[in-house]
Enzyme design. Structure first.
Site, short mmCIF file in Angstrom:
data_model
loop_
_atom_site.label_atom_id
_atom_site.label_comp_id
_atom_site.label_asym_id
_atom_site.label_seq_id
_atom_site.Cartn_x
_atom_site.Cartn_y
_atom_site.Cartn_z
CD GLU A 155 56.10 -8.25 -25.57
OE1 GLU A 155 55.80 -9.00 -24.63
OE2 GLU A 155 55.28 -7.46 -26.10
CD GLU A 260 52.70 -5.59 -30.98
OE1 GLU A 260 52.24 -5.30 -29.87
OE2 GLU A 260 53.34 -6.63 -31.21
C1 GLA Z 1 52.19 -7.24 -27.18
C2 GLA Z 1 52.21 -8.37 -28.17
C3 GLA Z 1 51.02 -8.40 -29.04
C4 GLA Z 1 49.76 -8.10 -28.28
C5 GLA Z 1 49.92 -6.79 -27.57
C6 GLA Z 1 48.67 -6.39 -26.84
O1 GLA Z 1 52.61 -6.07 -27.61
O2 GLA Z 1 53.34 -8.39 -28.98
O3 GLA Z 1 50.92 -9.66 -29.61
O4 GLA Z 1 49.47 -9.13 -27.39
O5 GLA Z 1 50.94 -6.96 -26.65
O6 GLA Z 1 47.54 -6.94 -27.35
#
Ligand code: GLA
Length: 384
Positions: A155, A260
Site C-alpha cells: 500500500e 485478500e
Molecule cells: C490490508 C492489509 C492486510 C489487512 C487488511 C484488513 O488490506 O494488507 O494486512 O490488514 O487490510 O485486515
C-alpha cells in the site's frame, strides 16, 4: 454395443470413489491457480478446532494474516517475536502449501519507534533504510527456504496514483521501495517478491503501481508479481474493472495474485471515524442487520458474486498465480470489525460453522466439461 457396457459399471464406480473421498476447493480448481487463506495465531497453533483439517483439505497456499507484520514480529528495537512465524511455517510445511509472508514494509501496524531516533526525533533517510534492511534480513533470513513468497511492500500508493505520504515516503522518498526489494532478494534469492495493494482496479492507481514495478526492473531489482487485494463489495468493483486490472498487470509482465479476497455484504456508514460512534453503529439494526443469520436472498447474492469472480479468474488462469481469501471463515473475518466494530458479517466462502456456502461449487462445475462425477459428488456428499 456390448463393448461399451463396461462404462455402465465404471462410471458409477468412479462417481462412488469421488463421493467417498472429500474433494477440496484446491482440487476443484485443479491446476488453475493456488487457492489460499490468511491464517491467524489460533489457527496456526492448533487452538481453533477444525481449522487445520479445513485448511489441509481446501487450500494449497496460506498467508500470514497479522503475525509477520512489523508490529507483532518486531515490536521493540532489538526484540523479535517469532512464535507465530515459526508455527505458521510449520503449518505450511505440514500442508505442503505455498507459504506467503505478509508483509515487510507497510505504514500500518508499524510501531512509531521505527521512524524515530533515541530522542524521539524523526530518523534520517540513511538510518531508516538501515533499520528497514536489518528488519528484512532478520525476518526473511529466519524463514529462508520456508516462506515461498513475500509481500515486500504494501500500500505505497493513494487511489489517485500519487505516492502515499507515509513516514517511509516522507523520510526516504521512493528509496525505501528499491531498498526493500533489493534486501529481500539478497536475503532469500529463491523467494518470490510481490507488491500488494487495494483498489488496483482503479486505473490511475494501477498505472502508478506498474510504473513503479517496471522502474524496479529497469534498475535490475527483481519483482515477480502484483497482489491485487480483493476487498470487494456485492456490487463493486465491476467484473470489467477487475478484468482490466488482470490484463494490464499480465501485459506489463508480472504475475497476477488476487490477495485478500472477501465480499462485504453489510451496509457502510460514511462517517466511520470515532470508536464511540462505531459502537453505536454496531448496536443499530440499520448498520448491523444480520446479527442472527444472513437472509437466504443475500447469501445467494454473495455466492453469485463469488461464482462470477471465480469464473473471471478461471478465464484468466493463465495469468493468475494465486487467489487468497482474507480469512478462513466468516467468524474470523476482519470485516466483523471494520469499518464498524462488533458487527456480524458474512464475507467469506466458508461460514461460521466452517461449511462451504452452498451453490458455489455446483455453479462453477456446471460450466466445466466432464463434470458428471463432481455433480454426483455434490448430490451425495454433505459439504464441508
Ligand atoms: C490490508 C492489509 C492486510 C489487512 C487488511 C484488513 O488490506 O494488507 O494486512 O490488514 O487490510 O485486515
Amino acid at each position: 454395443m456390448k463393448k461399451y457396457l463396461f462404462l455402465l459399471i465404471l462410471i458409477p464406480v468412479f462417481a462412488l470413489g469421488q463421493t467417498l473421498k472429500e474433494v477440496g476447493l484446491k482440487d476443484r480448481m485443479g491446476s488453475d491457480f493456488l487457492i489460499g487463506a490468511a491464517v491467524n495465531l489460533g489457527q496456526v497453533t492448533g487452538q481453533e478446532a477444525g481449522a487445520d483439517s479445513l485448511l489441509s483439505l481446501h487450500f494449497s497456499s496460506i498467508t500470514s494474516e497479522n503475525g509477520l507484520k512489523w508490529g507483532p514480529v518486531h515490536p521493540k528495537e532489538g526484540e523479535y517475536r517469532f512464535e507465530y512465524g515459526d508455527a505458521y511455517v510449520a503449518m505450511g510445511e505440514k500442508m505442503g502449501a505455498f507459504v506467503v509472508g505478509h508483509t515487510l514494509v507497510w505504514h500500518q501496524q508499524t510501531p512509531a519507534w521505527v521512524f524515530q531516533n533515541a530522542n524521539g526525533q524523526p530518523l534520517n533517510q540513511g538510518d531508516l533504510i538501515a533499520r528497514m534492511e536489518d528488519h528484512i534480513s532478520t525476518v526473511v533470513g529466519r524463514y529462508k527456504g520456508k516462506i515461498d513468497g513475500w509481500d515486500v511492500v504494501n500500500e505505497a500508493f493513494e487511489d489517485d496514483g500519487s505516492w502515499r505520504k507515509t513516514p517511509w515516503y516522507n523520510i526516504t522518498g521512493t528509496e525505501f521501495v528499491k531498498a526493500a526489494f533489493r534486501k529481500a532478494q539478497e536475503t532469500d534469492p529463491e523467494a518470490e517478491l510481490y507488491y500488494n495493494d487495494y483498489n488496483v482496479w482503479i486505473p490511475e492507481k494501477r498505472k502508478a503501481i506498474l510504473e513503479m514495478a517496471k522502474n524496479l526492473r529497469a534498475d535490475g531489482i527483481r519483482i515477480d508479481g502484483i497482489g491485487m487485494q480483493g476487498h470487494y463489495r456485492l456490487g463493486s468493483p465491476s467484473l470489467d474493472q477487475i478484468e482490466q486490472a488482470i490484463l494490464d498487470i499480465h501485459e506489463a509482465g508480472f504475475q497476477v495474485h488476487v490477495t485478500e479476497l472477501d465480499v462485504d455484504v453489510l451496509p457502510r456508514p460514511r462517517n466511520t471515524e470515532g470508536a464511540d460512534l462505531n459502537i453505536n453503529y454496531a448496536e443499530s439494526p440499520e448498520w448491523n442487520p444480520y446479527v442472527a443469520s444472513i437472509p437466504p436472498a443475500v447469501e445467494k447474492q454473495l455466492v453469485d458474486r463469488y461464482v462470477a469472480l471465480f469464473q473471471l479468474f478461471q478465464k484468466h488462469s493463465d495469468k493468475i498465480s494465486r487467489v487468497t481469501f482474507w480469512g478462513l471463515h466468516d467468524g474470523k473475518s476482519w470485516l466483523n470489525n471494520w469499518p464498524v466494530r462488533g458487527r456480524t458479517n458474512y464475507p467469506l466462502i466458508f461460514d461460521r460453522e466452517m461449511k462451504l456456502k452452498s451453490g458455489f461449487l455446483e455453479a462453477l462445475e456446471k460450466n466445466k466439461p466432464n463434470c458428471l462425477p463432481v455433480i454426483l459428488f455434490s448430490f451425495f456428499s454433505p459439504q464441508k
